[in-house]
Structure formats: C-alpha cells, structure tokens
Write an enzyme that holds these catalytic residues in place. Structure first.
Site: not given
Ligand code: HXC
Length: 258
Positions: A64, A109, A112, A132
């Site tokens: 998400a 997500g 999921e 998460e």
């Molecule tokens: C918003 C995201 C994002 C996310 C990546 N980006 N994941 N933006 N939401 N979930 C964006 C980054 O901010 C970045 O933007 C660009 O995508 C590239 O990501 P990087 O981090 O620079 O890439 P990298 O170093 O290769 O790392 C990849 C990654 C990392 C390991 C996937 O991005 C990451 O950990 N992302 C978050 C993963 C996560 O925690 N997902 C769960 C979310 S919570 P910029 O603008 O800086 O280039 C969830 C909850 C569901 O899903 C239920 C909710 C109710």
C-alpha cells in the site's frame, strides 16, 4: 484509468498495475480503479482468465502507498482496508480464474493482492514479504488471514512477525508461489497456463473454484455437501454432454459453451 493498463485478447485479460515510479504501490485511486475494472471484467463473458501483474522489471506491487498512509487517520485507514477488501474479494471470487504474475517485489499489500488470486507464478527475482509490523501497522489487506490459510499458521506468523523478505524459491518451497520462472518468460508462462485452463469447461472451472473457496472456509462435511450439489449442477450443462461425448468419440477438440 490513471494507474492500470488492460489488454484483452483471446479470452485473457492482462491487467497491469502501472505506477512504476512508486514500484506500483497501491494508493486509494489505484484501489478504486482496480475495483471498478474487476467489476466490469467479472461480467465480461468473453474473459475466461485474468492475469494480474506489475509494470516494469523490478516490482509487482511494493505494498500500500506509504506516502498516503503516513498521515491517514484510523477512519481513513479503515476506509482503505475496506476498499481493498472489496477489490481483492472480487479477484478471489470472480467467475474467471485469476493468476498473479509476480514480476518482482510483492510486499505488504502486494503479497496480499497476489494471495487473493487463484494461482501465483513468480519470476526468479520476485521477493515476497509482509513488512507491515515494521511500519507499526499489521497486514490490513487480508494478509493475516490468507497467508495463514496458504502456508499454515506457523510460517505466516514468522513472516508477519519478523517482516523477513523471502525469495521466489523460498515462496515456492512453502507453497506461496505455484511456480518460479525466468522473468522474460513470466507472462508467456501464465498465458500458456491460461490456455490450458481455457480448454476445459468454463462453467465447470468456475464451479470448482467456488467449491474450493467456499469449502476451505467451512468444515469438511459442509464442503463435501457443497461439492456434491455443484457436481450435480454441472450435470445440467451442455458442456458435460460435450466433454463426455468428445471422450467417447475419441475426439480431441471440444466445443464448450460455458
Ligand atoms: C509508497 C513506495 C513504496 C510504498 C516503494 N516506494 N515502495 N512509495 N509506498 N509501499 C517508492 C519509494 O519511496 C521510491 O520513491 C521508489 O518507490 C523506489 O523505491 P526505493 O525504496 O528507492 O527502491 P529500492 O531501494 O530498490 O527498495 C525497494 C523496496 C523499498 C525494498 C521495495 O522501496 C521498500 O521497502 N518499499 C516499501 C515496502 C513496504 O514496506 N511495503 C508495505 C507497505 S504497507 P522515490 O520518490 O524516493 O523515488 C502495506 C499495508 C497493507 O502494504 C495494508 C494497509 C491497510
């Protein structure tokens, strides 16, 4: 649609989540578009299989959208969760078969949404995880429920509590991914599988999906009763006559109408 791409060809809908700059993270707009698009697809009888994938070679769906969630209130978080529940519920229960072509990160997500699909095929570079708890929330798009049902309670708890990211091979080993294939073969592999599915009676496949989904959420006896009823229903179809007649006539080509 701002965040989705849709191609429909030969009975297969290829639906791509297209926010590559954010690694295809799901914001509310994308979830709403997904819900609307699936609502149309589920009523499109020309579509027999839906393949869901992410744009680019790096990420399926990185979760998400954290930038949207960071300032969201509990009410807004709940709204987002309910929107995802509706969209993912459509994927899980639509009459067509759904295949997640997991082409990279499937986190939060993203993992999921892949689990709401009937089948998951991963590319070799895919990574699965439920990060998460590391963000101070818990999986809210079905992760605590579908992951435990798919891989068992113990493995689901370990993945959710540790936030470990696992490889495609490990996902395959624990039953989260059905297959692992080279990235460049991923969509072709999924389309070939869709082709094998579409050779069979479409209504029978839909009924089997319903029997498995409903049966998994009930006790064995109720599931077996449901199966017997749906099995009986399949005997009322022209497809049953055609499938069996083709066998008896030693005919390879079958003309199912669904
Ligand atoms: C918003 C995201 C994002 C996310 C990546 N980006 N994941 N933006 N939401 N979930 C964006 C980054 O901010 C970045 O933007 C660009 O995508 C590239 O990501 P990087 O981090 O620079 O890439 P990298 O170093 O290769 O790392 C990849 C990654 C990392 C390991 C996937 O991005 C990451 O950990 N992302 C978050 C993963 C996560 O925690 N997902 C769960 C979310 S919570 P910029 O603008 O800086 O280039 C969830 C909850 C569901 O899903 C239920 C909710 C109710």
């Amino acid at each position: 649609m701002n965040n989705l791409l849709l191609e429909v060809e030969n009975g297969i809908a290829l639906l791509t989540i297209n926010r590559p700059k954010a690694l295809n993270a799901l914001n509310s707009e994308t979830l709403a578009e997904l819900n609307a698009c699936l609502a149309e697809l589920e009523n499109n009888e020309a579509v027999k299989v839906v393949i869901l994938t992410g744009s680019g070679a790096k990420s399926f769906v990185a979760g998400a959208d954290i930038s949207e969630m960071v300032n969201a209130t509990p009410a807004e978080g709940r709204k987002m969760g309910l929107l995802a529940r509706e969209a993912f519920g459509r994927l899980e229960n639509m009459p067509q078969v759904t295949i997640a072509a997991v082409n990279g990160f499937a986190l939060g997500g993203g993992c999921e949404i892949s689990m709401a699909c009937d089948i998951r095929v991963a590319s070799e570079n895919a990574k699965f995880g439920q990060p998460e708890c590391g963000l101070g929330i818990l999986p809210g798009f079905g992760g605590t429920q579908r992951l435990a049902r798919l891989v068992g309670k113990g493995r689901a708890k370990e993945l959710i509590f540790t936030c470990d990211m696992i490889s495609a091979e490990e996902a395959y080993r624990i039953g989260l991914a059905n297959h692992v294939v080279p990235q460049e073969e991923l969509i072709g592999y999924c389309k070939a599988m869709a082709g094998r599915i579409m050779k069979n009676g479409p209504f029978a496949v839909t009924l089997a999906k319903q029997a498995i989904n409903t049966g998994m959420d009930t006790d064995l006896d109720s599931g077996l009763k449901l199966e017997a009823n749906l099995f009986g229903l399949s005997f009322s179809t022209a497809d049953k006559k055609e499938g069996m007649t083709a066998f008896l006539e030693k005919r390879k080509e079958k003309h199912f109408i669904g």
